[in-house]
Design a protein around this motif. Sequence first.
Motif, PDB file in Angstrom:
ATOM      1  N   PRO B 127       7.545   6.926  -5.017  1.00 52.57           N
ATOM      2  CA  PRO B 127       8.209   7.173  -6.301  1.00 52.57           C
ATOM      3  C   PRO B 127       9.376   8.142  -6.109  1.00 52.57           C
ATOM      4  O   PRO B 127       9.247   9.124  -5.394  1.00 52.57           O
ATOM      5  CB  PRO B 127       7.118   7.818  -7.153  1.00 52.57           C
ATOM      6  CG  PRO B 127       5.841   7.467  -6.494  1.00 52.57           C
ATOM      7  CD  PRO B 127       6.124   7.236  -5.043  1.00 52.57           C
ATOM      8  N   GLY B 129      10.687  10.437  -7.827  1.00 48.51           N
ATOM      9  CA  GLY B 129      10.541  11.840  -8.219  1.00 48.51           C
ATOM     10  C   GLY B 129       9.559  12.617  -7.364  1.00 48.51           C
ATOM     11  O   GLY B 129       9.442  13.833  -7.495  1.00 48.51           O
ATOM     12  N   LEU B 130       8.845  11.907  -6.475  1.00 49.85           N
ATOM     13  CA  LEU B 130       7.752  12.563  -5.735  1.00 49.85           C
ATOM     14  C   LEU B 130       8.239  13.745  -4.899  1.00 49.85           C
ATOM     15  O   LEU B 130       7.578  14.774  -4.817  1.00 49.85           O
ATOM     16  CB  LEU B 130       7.040  11.533  -4.849  1.00 49.85           C
ATOM     17  CG  LEU B 130       5.774  12.026  -4.164  1.00 49.85           C
ATOM     18  CD1 LEU B 130       4.735  12.437  -5.181  1.00 49.85           C
ATOM     19  CD2 LEU B 130       5.196  10.973  -3.236  1.00 49.85           C
ATOM     20  N   ILE B 134       6.870  17.515  -5.197  1.00 48.94           N
ATOM     21  CA  ILE B 134       6.266  18.255  -4.084  1.00 48.94           C
ATOM     22  C   ILE B 134       6.971  19.600  -3.903  1.00 48.94           C
ATOM     23  O   ILE B 134       6.331  20.638  -3.734  1.00 48.94           O
ATOM     24  CB  ILE B 134       6.311  17.411  -2.790  1.00 48.94           C
ATOM     25  CG1 ILE B 134       5.370  16.208  -2.927  1.00 48.94           C
ATOM     26  CG2 ILE B 134       5.905  18.247  -1.588  1.00 48.94           C
ATOM     27  CD1 ILE B 134       5.465  15.208  -1.791  1.00 48.94           C
ATOM     28  N   GLN B 143       6.490  21.002   4.911  1.00 47.16           N
ATOM     29  CA  GLN B 143       5.308  20.621   4.116  1.00 47.16           C
ATOM     30  C   GLN B 143       5.615  19.403   3.251  1.00 47.16           C
ATOM     31  O   GLN B 143       4.780  18.520   3.085  1.00 47.16           O
ATOM     32  CB  GLN B 143       4.890  21.787   3.208  1.00 47.16           C
ATOM     33  CG  GLN B 143       4.155  22.897   3.925  1.00 47.16           C
ATOM     34  CD  GLN B 143       3.809  24.047   2.982  1.00 47.16           C
ATOM     35  OE1 GLN B 143       4.582  24.396   2.096  1.00 47.16           O
ATOM     36  NE2 GLN B 143       2.650  24.641   3.177  1.00 47.16           N
ATOM     37  N   LEU B 147       3.633  15.851   3.399  1.00 46.68           N
ATOM     38  CA  LEU B 147       2.976  15.236   2.238  1.00 46.68           C
ATOM     39  C   LEU B 147       3.525  13.836   1.955  1.00 46.68           C
ATOM     40  O   LEU B 147       2.779  12.939   1.571  1.00 46.68           O
ATOM     41  CB  LEU B 147       3.130  16.125   1.006  1.00 46.68           C
ATOM     42  CG  LEU B 147       2.207  17.350   0.949  1.00 46.68           C
ATOM     43  CD1 LEU B 147       2.469  18.168  -0.296  1.00 46.68           C
ATOM     44  CD2 LEU B 147       0.745  16.924   0.994  1.00 46.68           C
ATOM     45  N   LYS B 150       1.959  11.564   4.427  1.00 47.33           N
ATOM     46  CA  LYS B 150       0.567  11.338   4.060  1.00 47.33           C
ATOM     47  C   LYS B 150       0.462  10.319   2.929  1.00 47.33           C
ATOM     48  O   LYS B 150      -0.406   9.452   2.918  1.00 47.33           O
ATOM     49  CB  LYS B 150      -0.035  12.670   3.592  1.00 47.33           C
ATOM     50  CG  LYS B 150      -1.337  13.017   4.281  1.00 47.33           C
ATOM     51  CD  LYS B 150      -1.769  14.412   3.895  1.00 47.33           C
ATOM     52  CE  LYS B 150      -3.013  14.358   3.065  1.00 47.33           C
ATOM     53  NZ  LYS B 150      -3.504  15.692   2.704  1.00 47.33           N
ATOM     54  N   GLU B 151       1.383  10.453   1.986  1.00 46.49           N
ATOM     55  CA  GLU B 151       1.385   9.556   0.836  1.00 46.49           C
ATOM     56  C   GLU B 151       1.730   8.127   1.262  1.00 46.49           C
ATOM     57  O   GLU B 151       1.266   7.166   0.661  1.00 46.49           O
ATOM     58  CB  GLU B 151       2.401  10.089  -0.184  1.00 46.49           C
ATOM     59  CG  GLU B 151       2.113   9.822  -1.615  1.00 46.49           C
ATOM     60  CD  GLU B 151       0.712  10.148  -2.066  1.00 46.49           C
ATOM     61  OE1 GLU B 151       0.297   9.538  -3.042  1.00 46.49           O
ATOM     62  OE2 GLU B 151      -0.001  10.991  -1.458  1.00 46.49           O
ATOM     63  N   ARG B 153       0.872   6.833   4.128  1.00 43.31           N
ATOM     64  CA  ARG B 153       0.109   6.588   5.354  1.00 43.31           C
ATOM     65  C   ARG B 153      -0.267   5.121   5.556  1.00 43.31           C
ATOM     66  O   ARG B 153      -0.304   4.649   6.691  1.00 43.31           O
ATOM     67  CB  ARG B 153      -1.130   7.469   5.411  1.00 43.31           C
ATOM     68  CG  ARG B 153      -2.151   7.237   4.301  1.00 43.31           C
ATOM     69  CD  ARG B 153      -3.209   8.334   4.322  1.00 43.31           C
ATOM     70  NE  ARG B 153      -4.202   8.151   3.274  1.00 43.31           N
ATOM     71  CZ  ARG B 153      -4.038   8.571   2.027  1.00 43.31           C
ATOM     72  NH1 ARG B 153      -2.915   9.160   1.667  1.00 43.31           N
ATOM     73  NH2 ARG B 153      -4.975   8.381   1.133  1.00 43.31           N
ATOM     74  N   LEU B 154      -0.521   4.395   4.494  1.00 45.14           N
ATOM     75  CA  LEU B 154      -0.902   2.984   4.674  1.00 45.14           C
ATOM     76  C   LEU B 154       0.214   2.172   5.318  1.00 45.14           C
ATOM     77  O   LEU B 154       0.012   1.574   6.373  1.00 45.14           O
ATOM     78  CB  LEU B 154      -1.337   2.367   3.343  1.00 45.14           C
ATOM     79  CG  LEU B 154      -2.831   2.490   3.060  1.00 45.14           C
ATOM     80  CD1 LEU B 154      -3.133   3.734   2.270  1.00 45.14           C
ATOM     81  CD2 LEU B 154      -3.319   1.279   2.328  1.00 45.14           C
ATOM     82  N   ARG B 230      -9.761   7.103   2.043  1.00 45.52           N
ATOM     83  CA  ARG B 230      -8.983   6.582   0.922  1.00 45.52           C
ATOM     84  C   ARG B 230      -9.938   6.438  -0.247  1.00 45.52           C
ATOM     85  O   ARG B 230     -10.875   5.652  -0.191  1.00 45.52           O
ATOM     86  CB  ARG B 230      -8.392   5.232   1.302  1.00 45.52           C
ATOM     87  CG  ARG B 230      -7.498   4.709   0.222  1.00 45.52           C
ATOM     88  CD  ARG B 230      -6.464   3.772   0.808  1.00 45.52           C
ATOM     89  NE  ARG B 230      -5.389   3.666  -0.143  1.00 45.52           N
ATOM     90  CZ  ARG B 230      -5.308   2.695  -1.028  1.00 45.52           C
ATOM     91  NH1 ARG B 230      -6.211   1.756  -1.059  1.00 45.52           N
ATOM     92  NH2 ARG B 230      -4.312   2.671  -1.861  1.00 45.52           N
ATOM     93  N   PRO B 231      -9.732   7.219  -1.303  1.00 46.22           N
ATOM     94  CA  PRO B 231     -10.644   7.085  -2.435  1.00 46.22           C
ATOM     95  C   PRO B 231     -10.563   5.678  -3.012  1.00 46.22           C
ATOM     96  O   PRO B 231      -9.492   5.098  -3.069  1.00 46.22           O
ATOM     97  CB  PRO B 231     -10.139   8.106  -3.440  1.00 46.22           C
ATOM     98  CG  PRO B 231      -8.768   8.480  -3.004  1.00 46.22           C
ATOM     99  CD  PRO B 231      -8.664   8.188  -1.560  1.00 46.22           C
ATOM    100  N   ARG B 232     -11.717   5.153  -3.335  1.00 47.91           N
ATOM    101  CA  ARG B 232     -11.751   3.786  -3.824  1.00 47.91           C
ATOM    102  C   ARG B 232     -11.854   3.748  -5.337  1.00 47.91           C
ATOM    103  O   ARG B 232     -12.345   4.672  -5.937  1.00 47.91           O
ATOM    104  CB  ARG B 232     -12.940   3.044  -3.230  1.00 47.91           C
ATOM    105  CG  ARG B 232     -12.515   1.978  -2.257  1.00 47.91           C
ATOM    106  CD  ARG B 232     -13.631   1.655  -1.297  1.00 47.91           C
ATOM    107  NE  ARG B 232     -13.704   2.636  -0.241  1.00 47.91           N
ATOM    108  CZ  ARG B 232     -12.962   2.574   0.857  1.00 47.91           C
ATOM    109  NH1 ARG B 232     -12.109   1.606   1.020  1.00 47.91           N
ATOM    110  NH2 ARG B 232     -13.062   3.493   1.798  1.00 47.91           N
TER     111      ARG B 232
END
Lengths: 372, 232
Positions: B127, B129-130, B134, B143, B147, B150-151, B153-154, B230-232
Amino acid sequence: MSRPTVLEARSLTLHRAGTQVLDVPALDLRAGEVLALMGPNGAGKSTLMLALAGLLPLSGGNLRFKGTELAGRPEREAYRRRMTMVFQDPLLFDATVAQNIAAGLKLRGVPAALRESAVRAWAQRLGVGHLLARPARQLSGGEAQRTALARAFVLGPEILFLDEPFGALDAPTREALLDDLGRILAETGSTAVVSTHDQGEAARLGHRLAVMKDGRILQTGGLREVMNHPEDPFVAAFVGMETLLKGQVASSGEGLLTLRLGKGGDGHEVLAVGEARPGQTILVGIRPEHVALSLQTDKSSSARNAFPGTVTKVVPRGPFFKVELDCGFFLAAYVTAQSLAELGLEPGGAIVASFKATAAHLIRREGLDSEV
Amino acid sequence: MDLIWEGLRKALELLLTLDPEVLRITLLSLEVSGLATLISLVIGLGIAIPVALNEFPGKRLVIALLNTGMGLPPVVVGLFVTVLLWRSGPFGFLEILYTPTAMILAQAVIASPIIAGISLSALQHLPPGLRLQILALGASRPQMVWLLLKEARLPLLAAVMAGFGGVISEVGASIMVGGNIKGQTRVLTTATVMETSKGNFEVAFALSILLLVLAFTVNAVLTHLQQRNRPR
């Protein structure tokens, strides 16, 4: 009640592709005050907010945070750890709610044990305490924005910037969140800047109001002051002053003046509060909530202005109705559903509109003569 | 059909008896392509991050070049690396032609644009604006970059898989700069080419199966990494 100034902005300018998109000579933010930035889309609210947050490279100007000029990168990086910002898009990380709320603390190297209690406390305060383990991707719009707010508040920011935080939410969700946010801002005594294009939001959250257009601040002042005494027709329309009447001052004295309405005004006279010289062309504004409607002229009423007229239009406006009248000139009034039924208001119906002289606000005195 | 069945039977035999030569070839393949992928990841991110995060004149040209580079023909890379490393060439003094080092180098040239191109597009798809969000949370620039990675990562792990897949399966550059020397620079692909041309289909089958298993295993590990936490 002289509060210390937290942020001083001077001569902020930004040029993009040859046009000036921001021009703010001076803006101060005092401790504990909530400044509402209002303006239509594209007025430069977000740009100004990013500039105040030190997140936008500017063409010119300077920022001073608690006496320190944010001149170089080290000062700006230090400033970024003392303020924070929430955007219209919650911009959550692809992680759980708890991990999201903890993000800023983690960046500051706060130990995990301390993070956890703070995260839990703020999640609860914003009503997402039961969602801590939930992946952010599964949240509803309101829950996501609550998480974003918790992620901001948990940092104890010395300035909180809220860029249209409710812009993407549906009405009931926005309503509930507005209540919670207003309460938390008051409880924490936060210094904040919130941008919105909704006068209701501005009125509920802001202590001070700044109305923007084309990258400039047209007017800034206390909430009531700007709402009731707009200095400019654009501001007047934007803060909900639906009726604007133009005319010539017939007589004045003792703080009161009589305005003879100009073209299309049919020579009607309106009594208003203010000082102007006779013969001068002026503009007065009347807020729709200050106009009372009745079936007959009420002689005992303290309203000095009473005009018989006909209803031209009835528009539902959320909890009330906007009634547009032709009294020989345009006039708008707000009524409740109950009054609407009692008065039998419908287009074509006869009615008497009245308002106090104090409800007719002088808007601008200069430069109108040539336009009439 | 007999040819195929006989080939597969012998191939299984070679695999089950853990033929030392086959084992050595497999390990070398893994080592060369694995190292080349790692190097390419560093180079690819080194290019993708600044290109994604900055606006500069010629940015579109750089992106177009990277995207072209994703389709770099291995034989062209093989030719250029060979010429550069040739004894009388500009880097001849290194004396690394026909060594695994040269193969790693050539494969890194092939995989770097692949990883850079996919990583760039991954970062650009975050996105808009991310980055500001951050920074507004108090992140320093390193940093912030961390981040963002990490965002993303997929797709970033997808970039690594594509890079590894590109080099573990290429044969042109490896044979040109490595020379397919037995015990030194012979890898699964070059050996398969050689055995097939000699008519040793059973060995070629065995090598091909190993190549597939290797590719699958590495990708399975990467997929596990990708989907982990990865939260499901």
